[in-house]
Design a protein around this motif. Structure first.
Motif, PDB file in Angstrom:
ATOM      1  N   GLN A   1       0.858  -1.175   0.000  1.00 23.59           N
ATOM      2  CA  GLN A   1       0.000   0.000   0.000  1.00 23.59           C
ATOM      3  C   GLN A   1       0.894   1.225   0.000  1.00 23.59           C
ATOM      4  OE1 GLN A   1      -3.202   0.146   2.846  1.00 23.59           O
ATOM      5  NE2 GLN A   1      -3.174   2.379   2.882  1.00 23.59           N
ATOM      6  N   LEU A   2       0.603   2.179  -0.856  1.00 23.17           N
ATOM      7  CA  LEU A   2       1.306   3.456  -0.875  1.00 23.17           C
ATOM      8  C   LEU A   2       0.315   4.539  -0.508  1.00 23.17           C
ATOM      9  CD1 LEU A   2       3.494   3.743  -4.119  1.00 23.17           C
ATOM     10  CD2 LEU A   2       4.247   3.369  -1.785  1.00 23.17           C
ATOM     11  N   ASP A   3       0.657   5.323   0.492  1.00 27.21           N
ATOM     12  CA  ASP A   3      -0.166   6.481   0.828  1.00 27.21           C
ATOM     13  C   ASP A   3       0.487   7.685   0.170  1.00 27.21           C
ATOM     14  OD1 ASP A   3      -2.053   5.082   2.405  1.00 27.21           O
ATOM     15  OD2 ASP A   3      -0.589   4.996   4.027  1.00 27.21           O
ATOM     16  N   LEU A   4      -0.331   8.474  -0.523  1.00 25.04           N
ATOM     17  CA  LEU A   4       0.176   9.570  -1.335  1.00 25.04           C
ATOM     18  C   LEU A   4      -0.395  10.904  -0.885  1.00 25.04           C
ATOM     19  CD1 LEU A   4      -0.443   7.835  -4.790  1.00 25.04           C
ATOM     20  CD2 LEU A   4       1.660   7.804  -3.446  1.00 25.04           C
ATOM     21  N   SER A   5       0.329  11.952  -1.232  1.00 23.66           N
ATOM     22  CA  SER A   5      -0.130  13.317  -0.991  1.00 23.66           C
ATOM     23  C   SER A   5      -0.118  14.044  -2.329  1.00 23.66           C
ATOM     24  CB  SER A   5       0.813  14.002   0.009  1.00 23.66           C
ATOM     25  OG  SER A   5       0.466  15.348   0.169  1.00 23.66           O
ATOM     26  N   LEU A   6      -1.260  14.600  -2.725  1.00 23.19           N
ATOM     27  CA  LEU A   6      -1.358  15.311  -3.993  1.00 23.19           C
ATOM     28  C   LEU A   6      -0.583  16.620  -3.898  1.00 23.19           C
ATOM     29  CD1 LEU A   6      -2.637  15.442  -6.845  1.00 23.19           C
ATOM     30  CD2 LEU A   6      -4.540  16.684  -5.793  1.00 23.19           C
ATOM     31  N   LYS A   7       0.413  16.788  -4.772  1.00 24.03           N
ATOM     32  CA  LYS A   7       1.245  17.994  -4.777  1.00 24.03           C
ATOM     33  C   LYS A   7       0.848  18.960  -5.880  1.00 24.03           C
ATOM     34  CE  LYS A   7       3.746  17.211  -1.279  1.00 24.03           C
ATOM     35  NZ  LYS A   7       3.523  18.059  -0.121  1.00 24.03           N
ATOM     36  N   GLY A   8       0.152  18.467  -6.884  1.00 24.72           N
ATOM     37  CA  GLY A   8      -0.271  19.353  -7.952  1.00 24.72           C
ATOM     38  C   GLY A   8      -0.967  18.604  -9.060  1.00 24.72           C
ATOM     39  N   MET A   9      -1.680  19.352  -9.864  1.00 23.33           N
ATOM     40  CA  MET A   9      -2.280  18.789 -11.070  1.00 23.33           C
ATOM     41  C   MET A   9      -2.417  19.901 -12.093  1.00 23.33           C
ATOM     42  SD  MET A   9      -6.041  17.883  -9.731  1.00 23.33           S
ATOM     43  CE  MET A   9      -7.215  19.126  -9.314  1.00 23.33           C
ATOM     44  N   ARG A  10      -2.304  19.501 -13.332  1.00 25.68           N
ATOM     45  CA  ARG A  10      -2.463  20.455 -14.428  1.00 25.68           C
ATOM     46  C   ARG A  10      -2.905  19.673 -15.644  1.00 25.68           C
ATOM     47  NH1 ARG A  10       3.845  22.060 -15.751  1.00 25.68           N
ATOM     48  NH2 ARG A  10       4.633  19.933 -15.840  1.00 25.68           N
ATOM     49  N   ASN A  11      -3.432  20.404 -16.610  1.00 24.95           N
ATOM     50  CA  ASN A  11      -3.850  19.696 -17.816  1.00 24.95           C
ATOM     51  C   ASN A  11      -3.070  20.213 -19.019  1.00 24.95           C
ATOM     52  OD1 ASN A  11      -5.660  22.104 -17.719  1.00 24.95           O
ATOM     53  ND2 ASN A  11      -6.355  21.217 -19.663  1.00 24.95           N
ATOM     54  N   PHE A  12      -2.921  19.317 -19.968  1.00 26.49           N
ATOM     55  CA  PHE A  12      -2.310  19.614 -21.260  1.00 26.49           C
ATOM     56  C   PHE A  12      -3.359  19.227 -22.298  1.00 26.49           C
ATOM     57  CE2 PHE A  12       1.216  18.598 -18.398  1.00 26.49           C
ATOM     58  CZ  PHE A  12       2.002  19.722 -18.547  1.00 26.49           C
ATOM     59  N   ASN A  13      -4.239  20.172 -22.601  1.00 24.71           N
ATOM     60  CA  ASN A  13      -5.379  19.946 -23.467  1.00 24.71           C
ATOM     61  C   ASN A  13      -6.194  18.771 -22.920  1.00 24.71           C
ATOM     62  OD1 ASN A  13      -7.260  20.040 -25.494  1.00 24.71           O
ATOM     63  ND2 ASN A  13      -5.790  20.190 -27.149  1.00 24.71           N
ATOM     64  N   GLN A  14      -6.176  17.612 -23.567  1.00 24.76           N
ATOM     65  CA  GLN A  14      -7.003  16.479 -23.135  1.00 24.76           C
ATOM     66  C   GLN A  14      -6.339  15.611 -22.051  1.00 24.76           C
ATOM     67  OE1 GLN A  14     -10.295  15.722 -24.204  1.00 24.76           O
ATOM     68  NE2 GLN A  14     -10.007  17.863 -24.753  1.00 24.76           N
ATOM     69  N   PHE A  15      -5.062  15.812 -21.770  1.00 24.99           N
ATOM     70  CA  PHE A  15      -4.356  15.041 -20.741  1.00 24.99           C
ATOM     71  C   PHE A  15      -4.449  15.742 -19.385  1.00 24.99           C
ATOM     72  CE2 PHE A  15      -2.016  13.697 -24.559  1.00 24.99           C
ATOM     73  CZ  PHE A  15      -1.945  12.319 -24.365  1.00 24.99           C
ATOM     74  N   VAL A  16      -4.471  14.981 -18.314  1.00 21.36           N
ATOM     75  CA  VAL A  16      -4.415  15.519 -16.955  1.00 21.36           C
ATOM     76  C   VAL A  16      -3.204  14.910 -16.261  1.00 21.36           C
ATOM     77  CG1 VAL A  16      -5.551  15.670 -14.705  1.00 21.36           C
ATOM     78  CG2 VAL A  16      -6.911  15.805 -16.807  1.00 21.36           C
ATOM     79  N   GLU A  17      -2.332  15.786 -15.753  1.00 17.01           N
ATOM     80  CA  GLU A  17      -1.147  15.333 -15.031  1.00 17.01           C
ATOM     81  C   GLU A  17      -1.427  15.405 -13.532  1.00 17.01           C
ATOM     82  OE1 GLU A  17       3.189  16.616 -15.820  1.00 17.01           O
ATOM     83  OE2 GLU A  17       2.544  17.753 -14.033  1.00 17.01           O
ATOM     84  N   LEU A  18      -1.210  14.288 -12.843  1.00 13.12           N
ATOM     85  CA  LEU A  18      -1.363  14.203 -11.396  1.00 13.12           C
ATOM     86  C   LEU A  18       0.014  14.004 -10.784  1.00 13.12           C
ATOM     87  CD1 LEU A  18      -4.366  11.719 -11.440  1.00 13.12           C
ATOM     88  CD2 LEU A  18      -4.469  14.194 -11.097  1.00 13.12           C
ATOM     89  N   TYR A  19       0.360  14.866  -9.829  1.00 18.15           N
ATOM     90  CA  TYR A  19       1.679  14.839  -9.209  1.00 18.15           C
ATOM     91  C   TYR A  19       1.510  14.492  -7.729  1.00 18.15           C
ATOM     92  CZ  TYR A  19       6.001  16.821  -7.215  1.00 18.15           C
ATOM     93  OH  TYR A  19       7.163  17.029  -6.506  1.00 18.15           O
ATOM     94  N   TYR A  20       2.024  13.329  -7.336  1.00 18.49           N
ATOM     95  CA  TYR A  20       1.914  12.841  -5.967  1.00 18.49           C
ATOM     96  C   TYR A  20       3.280  12.650  -5.333  1.00 18.49           C
ATOM     97  CZ  TYR A  20      -2.862  11.446  -7.219  1.00 18.49           C
ATOM     98  OH  TYR A  20      -4.167  11.428  -7.630  1.00 18.49           O
ATOM     99  N   GLU A  21       3.317  12.862  -4.025  1.00 17.97           N
ATOM    100  CA  GLU A  21       4.503  12.540  -3.229  1.00 17.97           C
ATOM    101  C   GLU A  21       4.105  11.355  -2.350  1.00 17.97           C
ATOM    102  OE1 GLU A  21       7.342  15.628  -1.388  1.00 17.97           O
ATOM    103  OE2 GLU A  21       5.865  15.145   0.176  1.00 17.97           O
TER     104      GLU A  21
END
Length: 177
Positions: free
Chosen positions: A154-174
């Motif tokens: 199990q990995l517990d994550l913390s959302l550090k950011g998100m952004r989109n590139f037109n139709q793509f969504v980037e999710l950034y977790y630590e």
């Protein structure tokens, strides 16, 4: 000045969690309208070391390219076989944990896990991943090569950011420790 090096997964995935179709094709990924290089160049500047599993390395080498894509980075390929190092690649078949501990103790930029699923699975089980940057494509494949394999972890994550590139969504977790 010793800056902490992180082990970072930077990868694209279908909405249902696949990194490639069953036949290892990425055609579905190229059918999505992005924006520029979808943040790749920006990310690529933050790393000086790339890690690949043997199957991913073989897939990369079977693509028609003018030159090796990670030429200006330290490149390590994890394999169970014994291979002689070549100009752009060093092959690793020892303990993943000891190898990563040694890399992280050296000065440098971040360390990128390029793929694939089997290598990522072993890194997750050994708690070696520090950050995950997953770019999600608006595509459902139904089957293919999964980003995350079933396992006892199990990995517990913390959302550090998100952004989109037109139709793509980037999710950034630590990864939480």
């Amino acid at each position: 000045m010793n800056i902490k090096r992180n082990v970072v997964l930077f990868i694209a995935s279908s909405l249902d969690g696949y990194i490639a179709a069953k036949d290892e094709s990425l055609e579905w990924l190229y059918n999505v309208e992005g924006e520029g290089d979808n943040g790749f160049s920006e990310f690529y500047e933050t790393v000086d070391t790339v890690l690949l599993g043997r199957r991913t390395y073989d897939w990369v080498m079977n693509q028609e390219m003018e030159e090796f894509p990670y030429k200006n980075k330290q490149c390590y390929v994890f394999t169970r076989a014994s291979n002689k190092d070549i100009e752009d690649v060093k092959f690793v078949n020892g303990s993943v944990t000891k190898f990563i501990e040694r890399l992280k103790s050296q000065d440098g930029k971040n360390i990128w896990i390029v793929g694939g699923g089997e290598l990522l699975h072993s890194f997750i089980q050994e708690k070696l991943v520090d950050e995950l940057i997953i770019t999600v494509a608006p595509t459902i494949l139904g089957k293919g090569i999964p980003l995350f394999r079933e396992g006892d972890y199990q990995l517990d994550l913390s959302l550090k950011g998100m952004r989109n590139f037109n139709q793509f969504v980037e999710l950034y977790y630590e990864v939480k420790n």
